[in-house]
Design an enzyme around this catalytic site. Structure first.
Site: not given
Length: 395
Positions: A45, A97, A169, A194
Site C-alpha cells: 500500500r 467532467y 486535468d 484513457k
C-alpha cells in the site's frame, strides 16, 4: 531528444535482471533484514516497485517532481482536494467532467469547501471570480465534453499572483501533446484509464506535482487513504505509455478528418474540436499543445435528447460506451451518461446541449469511421421517429 524517444527510454531496464520490460511485483509485503531495515519497500500500500516505476515515468513525462498513482482518476482528484480545508474555495471550469462535479458538490461542499464554476476559456473570468478564500483553480483543457481550451500560462499567472494552486486535468491531451507544469501549473491529474493506458482495459489515476512539497503531501494521502494502483494495472499503464506518442498522433489525424466531415454535414449544428479554425481559442490550443487530441463532440440541428439517442444507437464501428482514449472508437451521449450527475440547467449553460454527442475517435481508418457516421445519419433520417424532424440529408 524528441518527446517520443524520451517517453520510450523513460521506461527503465530492470536493474536486478536486465529485463527490458518492467517486472510485475505481485506481492503485498516484503521480508525485512531487521525491524525498519529493508530494501526500500515494506508494504505494497505504501510502495510497490512496479507502481514506483510508473510514478517515476509519469513525473518525467510531465516534467514534474513527484508522481503518484491511484486506483482511479477520481481517487486522484480526491487526493488533490484533500490538500484543502474547511472555508477554502475552488474556482473550477464550468464544463467539468460529471464525476468531478459530483465529488466537488456532493462530497466536499458539505465539508465547507465551496466551488465557483466559470468559463475559463476566457482567463479574465477566472481573475474576476477569485476571492481571499480561493485556494485552488481547477481546469480541464480540453474540457469534457465541449473541448473548451483554457490558456494555461495566463491562468497560471493569475494563480501565482493570488497564491492559489493551479491544477490541470490533462487527460484529453496527455503528455504527448501538452505539459501543463511547463506552462506554469502546479499540479496535473490524469485519468490514466484513457490515453495513457490506451486499450480500454484498466482503471487508473495519476497526480504529478511541479514541486516536491505538495507532491509529498499527496504521497502521504495516497498511503493514508489507501486508494493505490495495483501492480498489474501499473504495468498495464507502463505498457500503454510505450506506444503513447504513436497512438496519439494517429488519434489526432483521424479526429481532424472526422471533425472536418461533421462540420459540413447538414444535420450537424456545432462541431467542437480544437483543430478546427472555427473553434474558440484554436490559436491558444495551437500555441500550448503539439496536437488537438482524439475527441470530437457535436450537436444536432434537432437539439433533443431523443435525436441524439437515435443517432448513437445506429453506429456500427463507434461503440456506445463511456470512457475514451482507446484503440477502438467509442461514442456517448453526455447528458444521459457521463454528465448525468450535473443538473440539466447548469449542464446546458455550460454548453452540454441535450443533443450533444461525444466521439472518442480511435485508430481505425478515418474513411471507415466517416462512412460509419454517414450511414448512421442516413439510418436516422430514413426512420424519422415520431417527434423527430431531422433535416433532409443530400448524399
Amino acid at each position: 531528444m524528441s518527446n517520443a524517444t524520451k517517453t520510450i527510454h523513460s521506461i527503465p531496464v530492470d536493474a536486478q535482471t536486465g529485463a527490458i520490460a518492467v517486472p510485475i511485483y505481485q506481492t503485498s509485503t516484503y521480508v525485512q533484514e531487521a525491524p525498519g531495515i529493508n530494501k526500500g519497500f515494506d508494504y505494497s500500500r505504501t510502495s510497490n516497485p512496479t507502481r514506483a516505476a510508473l510514478e517515476q515515468i509519469i513525473a518525467q513525462l510531465e516534467n514534474g517532481s513527484v508522481g503518484i498513482a491511484f486506483a482511479s482518476g477520481l481517487a486522484a482528484i480526491d487526493a488533490v482536494l484533500k490538500l484543502l480545508k474547511s472555508g477554502d474555495e475552488i474556482i473550477a471550469v464550468d464544463d467539468i467532467y460529471g464525476g468531478a462535479f459530483r465529488l466537488f458538490t456532493q462530497v466536499y461542499e458539505k465539508f465547507g469547501i465551496s466551488v465557483k464554476y466559470v468559463d475559463s476559456a476566457n482567463a479574465i473570468n477566472v481573475f474576476d471570480a477569485i476571492t481571499p478564500n480561493t485556494r485552488l483553480i481547477w481546469i480541464e483543457t480540453p474540457t469534457n465534453p465541449t473541448l473548451k481550451i483554457s490558456d494555461i500560462a495566463a491562468i497560471a499567472k493569475i494563480a501565482k499572483a493570488h497564491s492559489c494552486l493551479l491544477c490541470v486535468d490533462n487527460t484529453f491531451a496527455s503528455p504527448a501533446l501538452q505539459q501543463p507544469l511547463t506552462l506554469g501549473a502546479d499540479i496535473v491529474v490524469h485519468s490514466a484509464t484513457k490515453y495513457l493506458g490506451g486499450h480500454s482495459d484498466l482503471i487508473a489515476g495519476l497526480v504529478i506535482t511541479k514541486d516536491a512539497v505538495p507532491g509529498e503531501k499527496i504521497k502521504f494521502l495516497q498511503n493514508a487513504g489507501g486508494a493505490v494502483l495495483a501492480p498489474f494495472d501499473s504495468w498495464l499503464v507502463i505498457r500503454g505509455i510505450e506506444t503513447l506518442h504513436l497512438r496519439v498522433k494517429q488519434h489526432c489525424i483521424n479526429a481532424q478528418a472526422v471533425a472536418e466531415y461533421l462540420e459540413q454535414h447538414p444535420a450537424v449544428d456545432k462541431v467542437y474540436y480544437p483543430g478546427l479554425q472555427s473553434h474558440h481559442n484554436h490559436a491558444v490550443a495551437k500555441r500550448q499543445a503539439k496536437g488537438f487530441g482524439g475527441v470530437v463532440s457535436f450537436t444536432l440541428k434537432n437539439d433533443t435528447e431523443q435525436a441524439a439517442v437515435n443517432f448513437v444507437t445506429h453506429t456500427r464501428l463507434f461503440k456506445l460506451a463511456e470512457s475514451l482514449g482507446g484503440v477502438k472508437s467509442l461514442l456517448c451521449h453526455p447528458a444521459s451518461m457521463t454528465h448525468k450527475s450535473i443538473p440539466a440547467e447548469r449542464r446546458r449553460n455550460a454548453g452540454v446541449a441535450d443533443s450533444l454527442i461525444r466521439l472518442s475517435v480511435g485508430l481505425e481508418e478515418a474513411d471507415d469511421l466517416i462512412e460509419d457516421l454517414e450511414q448512421a445519419f442516413d439510418a436516422v433520417n430514413k426512420e424519422k421517429p415520431a417527434g423527430i424532424n431531422l433535416p433532409a440529408i443530400n448524399n
